[in-house]
Design an enzyme around this catalytic site. Structure first.
Site, PDB file in Angstrom:
ATOM      1  N   PRO A 165     -25.910  15.606 -53.673  1.00 20.78           N
ATOM      2  CA  PRO A 165     -26.495  16.766 -53.035  1.00 20.78           C
ATOM      3  C   PRO A 165     -25.450  17.569 -52.280  1.00 20.78           C
ATOM      4  CG  PRO A 165     -27.341  14.710 -52.096  1.00 20.78           C
ATOM      5  CD  PRO A 165     -26.484  14.349 -53.232  1.00 20.78           C
ATOM      6  N   GLU A 166     -25.380  18.830 -52.595  1.00 22.80           N
ATOM      7  CA  GLU A 166     -24.592  19.772 -51.793  1.00 22.80           C
ATOM      8  C   GLU A 166     -25.556  20.483 -50.856  1.00 22.80           C
ATOM      9  OE1 GLU A 166     -21.905  22.261 -53.997  1.00 22.80           O
ATOM     10  OE2 GLU A 166     -21.856  20.882 -55.678  1.00 22.80           O
TER      11      GLU A 166
END
Length: 277
Positions: A2-3
């Site tokens: 996840p960014e």
DNA sequence: ATTATACCCTGAGTGC
DNA sequence: TGCACTCAGGGTATAA
């Protein structure tokens, strides 16, 4: 992993499940992830009221009313799963932590690669401890971030633009997908050195970066391998990627060049050799 | 001091 | 089918 857009999506989903509630139970299925999980996590957090769920960079932060913050990083493969009430999902080998809320929901932290971690900090001292004491400006919604400050921050260094976007001390929350996307959209080469950037180019890059991040958040982030909305939905931004994972596709700017993929500082970089200078 | 590299770990995909 | 190999959304401790 996840960014920023994926962590933001998870953060928004956790808010209604956690804010105003507490944890009734915290079940640890192993003692460590990337680092040891605080052994006293449950005794310190259980039955304490949760004030706020927020995000800083790629970190989820859960603020409790007794000046404790749970710092939650999802590493590369971390997923948060919010079970529907009364439903019990098939457990996975990699369900490392299971939180049960006072709303009787189970929140499962699943992370096959275990690059994520959980830590505790005093809420009011959070910004004084690593890594928060050295994080750069938040990529979105930071009052101190504008074309001018971004330009100053970049030209102070002499590294590639791609490395700069990935460096959380330069700007916080950007990862490999959105770094490539923003550079493509801004028509700037990932190999360009930061100290050669003009003010106009820095402004263009920041605008492109923020546009990409906002559009990704709007559709729940990108689902490439692991990221799934905590309620089970997937993100849709992978369908809108113009550079990342697009090697051998025609560049959507010039329509005449195939995008290429190169390794840069150990990470894949996707770009158009013609449009991005 | 800044900037590169090696590494933590599992799973999915590829080629033989 | 099985094995060997590469690569993956990140961050940190090291070395240069």
């Amino acid at each position: 992993m996840p960014e920023l857009p994926e962590v933001e999506t998870i953060c928004q989903a956790l808010k209604p499940a956690l804010e105003g509630h507490s944890f009734q139970k915290i079940q640890l299925n192993r003692p460590d992830l990337r680092y040891p999980i605080p052994y006293d996590l449950e005794s310190k957090l259980a039955h304490q009221s949760i004030n706020l769920v927020r995000r800083r960079a790629k970190y989820l932060l859960v603020d409790f009313s007794h000046d404790l913050t749970l710092i939650w990083h999802l590493g590369m493969s971390g997923r948060v799963i919010i079970e529907d009430k009364g439903l019990s999902l098939k457990p996975s080998l990699h369900d490392h932590v299971v939180f049960t809320t006072s709303g009787n929901q189970r929140i499962i932290y699943r992370d096959p690669r275990r690059f994520g971690f959980l830590r505790l900090s005093s809420t009011h001292q959070l910004n004084e401890i690593a890594p928060f004491n050295t994080l750069g400006a938040e990529a979105l919604d930071d009052p101190h971030l504008n074309g001018c400050t971004f330009h100053q921050c970049l030209t102070r260094r002499k590294i590639s633009l791609k490395s700069a976007l990935l460096d959380q001390k330069v700007i916080a929350g950007v990862g490999n997908i959105y770094a490539s996307e923003a550079l493509w959209q801004a028509k700037l080469s990932p190999f360009r050195l930061t100290n050669t950037l003009t003010l106009a180019e820095a402004e263009r890059l920041l605008k492109a970066l923020q546009d990409v991040l906002r559009r990704a958040i709007a559709v729940g982030g990108s689902t490439l391998r692991d990221h799934i909305h905590p309620n089970g939905d997937i993100g849709y931004f992978q369908h809108e990627l113009k550079a990342y994972n697009c090697e051998h596709k025609l560049c959507a700017h010039c329509q005449s060049t195939y995008l290429c993929k190169t390794m840069q500082n150990g990470r894949a970089t996707y770009y158009c050799k013609i449009c991005q200078q």
